[in-house]
Motif scaffolding. Sequence first.
Motif, PDB file in Angstrom:
ATOM      1  N   SER A  56      -4.701  66.574 -25.717  1.00 26.41           N
ATOM      2  CA  SER A  56      -4.279  67.099 -24.164  1.00 26.41           C
ATOM      3  C   SER A  56      -4.710  65.980 -23.213  1.00 26.41           C
ATOM      4  N   ARG A  57      -4.069  66.107 -22.731  1.00 26.66           N
ATOM      5  CA  ARG A  57      -4.072  64.888 -21.618  1.00 26.66           C
ATOM      6  C   ARG A  57      -3.443  65.721 -20.318  1.00 26.66           C
ATOM      7  N   GLU A  58      -4.759  66.064 -19.346  1.00 23.19           N
ATOM      8  CA  GLU A  58      -4.190  67.357 -18.152  1.00 23.19           C
ATOM      9  C   GLU A  58      -4.509  66.070 -16.682  1.00 23.19           C
ATOM     10  N   ILE A  59      -3.715  66.626 -16.857  1.00 23.57           N
ATOM     11  CA  ILE A  59      -3.449  65.673 -15.068  1.00 23.57           C
ATOM     12  C   ILE A  59      -3.479  66.649 -13.670  1.00 23.57           C
ATOM     13  N   THR A  60      -4.853  66.808 -12.734  1.00 19.53           N
ATOM     14  CA  THR A  60      -4.682  67.105 -12.110  1.00 19.53           C
ATOM     15  C   THR A  60      -4.299  66.563 -10.996  1.00 19.53           C
ATOM     16  N   VAL A  61      -3.246  67.368 -10.297  1.00 23.39           N
ATOM     17  CA  VAL A  61      -2.600  66.899  -8.915  1.00 23.39           C
ATOM     18  C   VAL A  61      -3.112  67.132  -7.575  1.00 23.39           C
ATOM     19  N   SER A  62      -3.041  66.325  -7.067  1.00 23.36           N
ATOM     20  CA  SER A  62      -3.408  66.289  -5.222  1.00 23.36           C
ATOM     21  C   SER A  62      -3.137  67.519  -4.334  1.00 23.36           C
ATOM     22  N   ALA A  63      -1.830  68.246  -4.789  1.00 18.22           N
ATOM     23  CA  ALA A  63      -1.369  69.538  -4.249  1.00 18.22           C
ATOM     24  C   ALA A  63      -0.465  70.077  -5.196  1.00 18.22           C
ATOM     25  N   ALA A  64       0.324  71.193  -4.384  1.00 16.75           N
ATOM     26  CA  ALA A  64       0.904  72.025  -5.815  1.00 16.75           C
ATOM     27  C   ALA A  64       2.509  71.400  -5.347  1.00 16.75           C
ATOM     28  N   ILE A  65       2.743  70.772  -7.267  1.00 22.70           N
ATOM     29  CA  ILE A  65       3.683  70.566  -7.247  1.00 22.70           C
ATOM     30  C   ILE A  65       5.244  71.571  -7.886  1.00 22.70           C
ATOM     31  N   ASN A  66       5.216  73.000  -7.781  1.00 23.92           N
ATOM     32  CA  ASN A  66       6.158  73.624  -7.593  1.00 23.92           C
ATOM     33  C   ASN A  66       5.861  74.679  -6.429  1.00 23.92           C
ATOM     34  N   GLN A  67       6.825  75.771  -6.539  1.00 21.39           N
ATOM     35  CA  GLN A  67       7.025  76.768  -5.245  1.00 21.39           C
ATOM     36  C   GLN A  67       6.129  78.059  -6.215  1.00 21.39           C
ATOM     37  N   ALA A  68       5.565  78.038  -7.566  1.00 24.40           N
ATOM     38  CA  ALA A  68       4.381  78.867  -7.714  1.00 24.40           C
ATOM     39  C   ALA A  68       3.125  78.019  -7.662  1.00 24.40           C
ATOM     40  N   GLY A  69       3.022  76.930  -6.906  1.00 23.24           N
ATOM     41  CA  GLY A  69       1.500  76.496  -6.800  1.00 23.24           C
ATOM     42  C   GLY A  69       0.959  75.986  -7.523  1.00 23.24           C
ATOM     43  N   ASN A  70       1.709  74.982  -8.941  1.00 19.96           N
ATOM     44  CA  ASN A  70       1.076  74.873  -9.584  1.00 19.96           C
ATOM     45  C   ASN A  70       0.053  73.693  -9.539  1.00 19.96           C
ATOM     46  N   THR A  71      -0.493  72.741 -10.250  1.00 18.42           N
ATOM     47  CA  THR A  71      -1.379  71.253  -9.816  1.00 18.42           C
ATOM     48  C   THR A  71      -1.705  71.191 -10.632  1.00 18.42           C
ATOM     49  N   LYS A  72      -1.697  71.401 -12.021  1.00 18.41           N
ATOM     50  CA  LYS A  72      -1.832  70.601 -13.568  1.00 18.41           C
ATOM     51  C   LYS A  72      -0.820  70.588 -14.201  1.00 18.41           C
ATOM     52  N   VAL A  73      -0.608  69.883 -14.857  1.00 18.72           N
ATOM     53  CA  VAL A  73       0.331  69.249 -15.516  1.00 18.72           C
ATOM     54  C   VAL A  73      -0.410  68.869 -17.135  1.00 18.72           C
ATOM     55  N   THR A  74      -0.241  69.471 -18.533  1.00 23.39           N
ATOM     56  CA  THR A  74      -1.074  69.208 -19.383  1.00 23.39           C
ATOM     57  C   THR A  74       0.709  68.728 -20.598  1.00 23.39           C
ATOM     58  N   LEU A  75       0.443  67.629 -20.660  1.00 23.85           N
ATOM     59  CA  LEU A  75       1.039  67.285 -21.848  1.00 23.85           C
ATOM     60  C   LEU A  75       0.240  67.312 -23.434  1.00 23.85           C
ATOM     61  N   ASN A  76       0.443  67.462 -24.139  1.00 27.40           N
ATOM     62  CA  ASN A  76      -0.647  68.240 -25.344  1.00 27.40           C
ATOM     63  C   ASN A  76       1.101  68.006 -27.070  1.00 27.40           C
ATOM     64  N   THR A  77       1.903  67.789 -26.597  1.00 28.61           N
ATOM     65  CA  THR A  77       2.855  67.181 -27.933  1.00 28.61           C
ATOM     66  C   THR A  77       4.050  65.656 -27.609  1.00 28.61           C
ATOM     67  N   LEU A  78       4.449  64.874 -28.458  1.00 26.40           N
ATOM     68  CA  LEU A  78       4.607  64.168 -29.425  1.00 26.40           C
ATOM     69  C   LEU A  78       6.191  64.165 -27.620  1.00 26.40           C
ATOM     70  N   ALA A  79       5.913  63.058 -27.181  1.00 23.32           N
ATOM     71  CA  ALA A  79       7.287  63.868 -26.320  1.00 23.32           C
ATOM     72  C   ALA A  79       7.688  64.342 -25.322  1.00 23.32           C
ATOM     73  N   ASP A  80       6.459  65.004 -25.065  1.00 23.00           N
ATOM     74  CA  ASP A  80       6.447  65.971 -23.639  1.00 23.00           C
ATOM     75  C   ASP A  80       6.364  64.457 -22.257  1.00 23.00           C
ATOM     76  N   SER A  81       7.478  65.057 -21.779  1.00 29.30           N
ATOM     77  CA  SER A  81       7.602  63.753 -20.487  1.00 29.30           C
ATOM     78  C   SER A  81       7.647  65.051 -19.034  1.00 29.30           C
ATOM     79  N   ILE A  82       7.271  64.262 -17.986  1.00 35.31           N
ATOM     80  CA  ILE A  82       7.777  65.081 -17.069  1.00 35.31           C
ATOM     81  C   ILE A  82       8.153  64.090 -15.898  1.00 35.31           C
ATOM     82  N   LEU A  83       8.697  64.761 -14.799  1.00 33.66           N
ATOM     83  CA  LEU A  83       9.095  63.616 -14.089  1.00 33.66           C
ATOM     84  C   LEU A  83       9.178  64.279 -12.103  1.00 33.66           C
ATOM     85  N   LEU A  84       8.209  63.633 -12.053  1.00 26.67           N
ATOM     86  CA  LEU A  84       7.777  64.142 -10.688  1.00 26.67           C
ATOM     87  C   LEU A  84       8.259  63.240  -9.472  1.00 26.67           C
TER      88      LEU A  84
END
Length: 85
Positions: free
Chosen positions: A35-63
């Motif tokens: 898997s690939r884990e991306i740690t972001v410098s600050a929260a990326i949503n209201q829940a306070g999440n700072t990590k994005v994990t991709l582990n399946t083909l075609a997982d995608s996210i736009l920030l």
Amino acid sequence: NFTIGSAGVETNTLAAPTYAGQEMHFYAGTVGTGSREITVSAAINQAGNTKVTLNTLADSILLKAIDQGAGKAWRVVYNDGCTLS
């Protein structure tokens, strides 16, 4: 576009954006058994999440960068299959 290799977690760090409107797209184009884990410098949503994990083909996210107080922050525009924590 990420290639995710063999077992284990590959990690990256995403710094704060430099200007409002800046975009960052992550896509798992090739996936092994890890898997690939991306740690972001600050929260990326209201829940306070700072990590994005991709582990399946075609997982995608736009920030997208926004003005937040005196600085800038990333916010999720869309998330298709990534795990946020």
